[in-house]
Design a protein around this motif. Sequence first.
Motif, short mmCIF file in Angstrom:
data_model
loop_
_atom_site.label_atom_id
_atom_site.label_comp_id
_atom_site.label_asym_id
_atom_site.label_seq_id
_atom_site.Cartn_x
_atom_site.Cartn_y
_atom_site.Cartn_z
N VAL A 59 0.46 -2.01 8.91
CA VAL A 59 1.46 -1.14 8.78
C VAL A 59 1.23 -0.37 7.30
O VAL A 59 0.94 -1.30 6.32
N ILE A 60 0.99 0.98 7.37
CA ILE A 60 0.79 1.67 6.15
C ILE A 60 2.25 2.17 5.61
O ILE A 60 2.83 2.84 6.44
N GLU A 61 2.51 1.87 4.40
CA GLU A 61 3.78 2.41 3.96
C GLU A 61 3.37 3.32 2.79
O GLU A 61 2.58 3.23 2.04
N PRO A 62 4.43 4.42 2.90
CA PRO A 62 4.14 5.33 1.88
C PRO A 62 4.54 4.96 0.24
O PRO A 62 5.21 4.14 0.15
#
Length: 106
Positions: free
Chosen positions: A103-106
């Motif tokens: 999961v790529i979070e900002p």
Amino acid sequence: MKSPEPDDTPILITDAAQSYEEEFATRRRRYSIMMALRVPCLVLAAVFYNTPWLAVAFILVSIPLPWMAVIIANDRLPIKASKFRRYRDDSDVAALERKDHPVIEP
């Protein structure tokens, strides 16, 4: 993982249509059957002449039969929806679903 059991149904390799002669014979058979249904209707109307409503019902049923026979005989045969086998390797699908997805979070 167990391998799928072999299926005896053949694998579809072409969508070839029926030949013109086969299609024409099928359409002619349908026309003959529908026109042959008209004769018993008229005979039954003559048999039940003492019961006017029943005789009229048989006559009314026999009236559209020639028209329907011509329409059905001149129509092309429907394209058959065939179910065919495709090779599917379920081990790849299961392996893809088991992986953790980052999961790529900002």
